[in-house]
Design a protein around this motif. Structure first.
Motif, PDB file in Angstrom:
ATOM      1  N   ARG A  97       0.868  -1.184   0.000  1.00 42.75           N
ATOM      2  CA  ARG A  97       0.000   0.000   0.000  1.00 42.75           C
ATOM      3  C   ARG A  97       0.904   1.233   0.000  1.00 42.75           C
ATOM      4  O   ARG A  97       1.740   1.403   0.878  1.00 42.75           O
ATOM      5  CB  ARG A  97      -0.911   0.009   1.230  1.00 42.75           C
ATOM      6  N   VAL A  98       0.723   2.079  -1.006  1.00 43.49           N
ATOM      7  CA  VAL A  98       1.537   3.299  -1.150  1.00 43.49           C
ATOM      8  C   VAL A  98       0.585   4.479  -1.322  1.00 43.49           C
ATOM      9  O   VAL A  98      -0.106   4.577  -2.330  1.00 43.49           O
ATOM     10  CB  VAL A  98       2.496   3.192  -2.362  1.00 43.49           C
ATOM     11  N   ARG A  99       0.535   5.380  -0.331  1.00 41.06           N
ATOM     12  CA  ARG A  99      -0.493   6.421  -0.299  1.00 41.06           C
ATOM     13  C   ARG A  99       0.035   7.822  -0.597  1.00 41.06           C
ATOM     14  O   ARG A  99      -0.719   8.699  -1.004  1.00 41.06           O
ATOM     15  CB  ARG A  99      -1.164   6.424   1.081  1.00 41.06           C
ATOM     16  N   ASN A 100       1.313   8.040  -0.344  1.00 41.10           N
ATOM     17  CA  ASN A 100       1.869   9.388  -0.493  1.00 41.10           C
ATOM     18  C   ASN A 100       1.836   9.843  -1.948  1.00 41.10           C
ATOM     19  O   ASN A 100       2.349   9.150  -2.832  1.00 41.10           O
ATOM     20  CB  ASN A 100       3.320   9.390   0.018  1.00 41.10           C
ATOM     21  N   PRO A 101       1.272  11.034  -2.220  1.00 41.20           N
ATOM     22  CA  PRO A 101       1.235  11.539  -3.601  1.00 41.20           C
ATOM     23  C   PRO A 101       2.613  11.629  -4.240  1.00 41.20           C
ATOM     24  O   PRO A 101       2.760  11.441  -5.453  1.00 41.20           O
ATOM     25  CB  PRO A 101       0.602  12.934  -3.453  1.00 41.20           C
ATOM     26  N   GLU A 123      -6.603   5.805  -1.350  1.00 43.96           N
ATOM     27  CA  GLU A 123      -7.137   7.159  -1.518  1.00 43.96           C
ATOM     28  C   GLU A 123      -7.287   7.523  -2.988  1.00 43.96           C
ATOM     29  O   GLU A 123      -8.293   8.107  -3.404  1.00 43.96           O
ATOM     30  CB  GLU A 123      -6.224   8.172  -0.802  1.00 43.96           C
ATOM     31  N   TYR A 124      -6.292   7.159  -3.789  1.00 47.13           N
ATOM     32  CA  TYR A 124      -6.376   7.445  -5.231  1.00 47.13           C
ATOM     33  C   TYR A 124      -7.514   6.644  -5.862  1.00 47.13           C
ATOM     34  O   TYR A 124      -8.280   7.162  -6.679  1.00 47.13           O
ATOM     35  CB  TYR A 124      -5.046   7.101  -5.904  1.00 47.13           C
ATOM     36  N   ALA A 125      -7.627   5.365  -5.480  1.00 48.82           N
ATOM     37  CA  ALA A 125      -8.693   4.521  -6.038  1.00 48.82           C
ATOM     38  C   ALA A 125     -10.064   5.071  -5.662  1.00 48.82           C
ATOM     39  O   ALA A 125     -10.990   5.099  -6.489  1.00 48.82           O
ATOM     40  CB  ALA A 125      -8.534   3.092  -5.534  1.00 48.82           C
ATOM     41  N   ALA A 126     -10.212   5.529  -4.410  1.00 49.10           N
ATOM     42  CA  ALA A 126     -11.486   6.113  -3.975  1.00 49.10           C
ATOM     43  C   ALA A 126     -11.790   7.387  -4.749  1.00 49.10           C
ATOM     44  O   ALA A 126     -12.937   7.633  -5.155  1.00 49.10           O
ATOM     45  CB  ALA A 126     -11.450   6.395  -2.474  1.00 49.10           C
ATOM     46  N   LYS A 238      -5.870  13.245   1.616  1.00 48.30           N
ATOM     47  CA  LYS A 238      -5.306  12.717   0.372  1.00 48.30           C
ATOM     48  C   LYS A 238      -6.388  12.469  -0.688  1.00 48.30           C
ATOM     49  O   LYS A 238      -6.189  12.746  -1.873  1.00 48.30           O
ATOM     50  CB  LYS A 238      -4.540  11.421   0.644  1.00 48.30           C
ATOM     51  N   ILE A 239      -7.548  11.912  -0.256  1.00 50.37           N
ATOM     52  CA  ILE A 239      -8.610  11.658  -1.234  1.00 50.37           C
ATOM     53  C   ILE A 239      -9.052  12.971  -1.863  1.00 50.37           C
ATOM     54  O   ILE A 239      -9.259  13.061  -3.075  1.00 50.37           O
ATOM     55  CB  ILE A 239      -9.816  10.952  -0.581  1.00 50.37           C
ATOM     56  N   ALA A 240      -9.196  14.011  -1.035  1.00 50.22           N
ATOM     57  CA  ALA A 240      -9.619  15.325  -1.545  1.00 50.22           C
ATOM     58  C   ALA A 240      -8.630  15.860  -2.569  1.00 50.22           C
ATOM     59  O   ALA A 240      -9.025  16.411  -3.606  1.00 50.22           O
ATOM     60  CB  ALA A 240      -9.779  16.311  -0.396  1.00 50.22           C
ATOM     61  N   TYR A 241      -7.329  15.681  -2.298  1.00 54.01           N
ATOM     62  CA  TYR A 241      -6.314  16.147  -3.246  1.00 54.01           C
ATOM     63  C   TYR A 241      -6.424  15.419  -4.581  1.00 54.01           C
ATOM     64  O   TYR A 241      -6.487  16.047  -5.652  1.00 54.01           O
ATOM     65  CB  TYR A 241      -4.911  15.959  -2.658  1.00 54.01           C
ATOM     66  N   TYR A 242      -6.433  14.072  -4.527  1.00 56.47           N
ATOM     67  CA  TYR A 242      -6.530  13.290  -5.772  1.00 56.47           C
ATOM     68  C   TYR A 242      -7.822  13.615  -6.519  1.00 56.47           C
ATOM     69  O   TYR A 242      -7.831  13.732  -7.748  1.00 56.47           O
ATOM     70  CB  TYR A 242      -6.480  11.796  -5.462  1.00 56.47           C
TER      71      TYR A 242
END
Length: 452
Positions: A97-101, A123-126, A238-242
């Motif tokens: 799992r890699v979450r950092n933008p 977060e990106y997938a969501a 993070k989700i908001a950013y993506y």
């Protein structure tokens, strides 16, 4: 298969529970003894307390005999290190799992250099799932197959809908539409319907179609099909950013309301085209002043489920916006389903689906791999996409003569980019991708659609 899961947080437990149901031999590893104890007490797995990046700990967990290691701790760096050590120690497949933008921009390089089998960014997938919904706000949920050529869309039949009291067989004849209803949720039950099934008001309907035909379907039943023009996002994580980045690329105006001044400054630098508002979204005055009554979509993405629920309920009372609500916990599905929360997004469910998809593809015996997998109807229905690489018992036989399992529907055949809504005389061929919708759990190969 022998699987090691490093990290017993929300995502780790969700993945552990699902893979355990599919009868894999699982060992969980976490540095916190309370998390390991909770997981071992609720799921039939082995548990080890320790650092998942330690060679000694992974050896004790059986890495030399493991087929797969899944690292889903809260630290990207630790996840990557766990996978690197596992590759060197045991040569097994690895998922991180890699979450950092910052890392997300270098995923291809990271995968190649570290020998990762797969990376997953919840977060990106969501965010991608939410962006699909806002592109097509009439649908409550959209899942994509065949590289975007086919979608499964979910919507609820309203009181004045043209479809109320229609038999499914009448949809194609009366509306002249080539779509296939593949699942219906009604009163806590899930049905894989046949042509005689009659739709009712408040049914939650899942149908499968190419995007263009899905748009035509909604237009013919009198539902708006235009993507939203603007979006108000509450919570600046993070989700908001993506999501904001994706929406801006779609030329959708974005406003983000975030409490933290520091985070607002970061978002302003990263998203110069978005409107960033520092404020408390639980203060209704803030939302009203920022145009809640007039926004076309409202997305609640704070870290608290309760706050997201209240925000969406308030937005529903003050606007006609398309609602999207992020929920982390899945314990109270029945209550949440009865609330006016619009489209509900569960990031950890999305993560679990991606990992299950990979695990089933690894298990495959004759090469007809699971390419895509989604769980629908609170996990009671699975939609799977199989790639037919080799001859099998289902190839070159008319569908009407195949002895399919009960509660299973072949929803679509994708042949060299041509999408076929299957009829009785159609046949599956080598090279096709085939979408199957079923309440039967754990299908791993295309031959599993047949009665045993």
């Amino acid at each position: 298969m022998n699987i090691i899961i490093v990290g017993c947080g929300k995502v780790g437990r969700s993945v552990t529970e699902q893979l355990s149901k599919e009868e894999h031999d699982i060992t969980v590893v976490d540095i916190r003894s309370d998390r390991v104890e909770m997981t071992v007490n609720t799921v039939d797995v082995m548990g080890i307390v320790g650092n998942g990046a330690s060679y000694e700990v992974l050896t004790e967990a059986g890495v030399k005999k493991a087929h797969l290691l899944i690292a889903v701790t809260g630290s990207d760096e630790l996840n990557l290190l766990c996978c690197l050590v596992a590759r060197k120690a045991g040569g097994c497949h690895t998922i991180a799992r890699v979450r950092n933008p910052e890392y997300s921009r270098q995923v291809a390089l990271i995968k190649e250099d570290l020998g990762l089998s797969m990376t997953i960014n919840p977060e990106y997938a969501a965010a991608m799932e939410i962006s699909r919904i806002l592109r097509f706000p009439s649908a409550m949920k959209i899942e994509t197959f065949a590289k975007g050529r086919v979608e499964i869309l979910q919507f609820r039949i309203q009181k004045n809908s043209l479809l109320a009291n229609y038999a499914i067989s009448e949809i194609s004849t009366k509306l002249g539409l080539d779509i296939l209803v593949c699942a219906v949720e009604r009163g806590g039950e899930v049905f894989i319907p046949n042509g005689n099934f009659v739709l009712e008001v408040q049914d939650l309907v899942h149908f499968i179609a190419p995007p263009k035909k899905a748009g035509e379907f909604f237009q013919k039943i009198g539902v708006d099909t235009h993507q939203v023009k603007d979006a108000m996002i509450v919570g600046g994580g993070k989700i908001a950013y993506y999501l904001a980045k994706q929406l801006l690329n779609m030329r959708i105006k974005v406003t983000i309301v975030e409490m933290s001044k520091e985070r607002c400054e970061q978002l302003s630098d990263m998203l110069p085209q978005a409107m960033i508002i520092q404020g408390d979204a639980t203060d209704e005055t803030t939302l009203m002043e920022e145009g809640l009554p007039y926004t076309e979509s409202f997305v609640a993405l704070t870290n608290l489920d309760e706050e997201n629920i209240l925000l969406s309920l308030f937005a529903a009372s003050k606007s006609r916006a398309k609602l999207v609500t992020k929920i982390n916990r899945v314990n109270f599905n029945e209550i949440i389903d009865n609330m006016d929360l619009g489209s509900v997004i569960y990031p950890k469910k999305i993560t679990t689906d991606y990992i299950l998809q990979y695990v089933r593809a690894m298990q495959n015996s004759i090469g007809s791999n699971v390419e895509t997998l989604y769980q629908l109807a609170d996990g009671n229905v699975e939609a799977l996409e199989f790639y037919i690489r080799e001859d099998s018992p289902v190839v070159n036989i008319p569908l009407e003569t195949l002895k399919l399992r009960e509660n299973l529907l072949i929803g679509c055949i994708n042949r060299k980019g041509k999408v076929i809504t299957p009829r009785g005389q159609d046949m599956i061929q080598v090279g096709d991708t085939v979408i199957v919708v079923t309440t039967n759990q754990g299908l791993r190969d295309i031959k599993d659609i047949l009665q045993s």
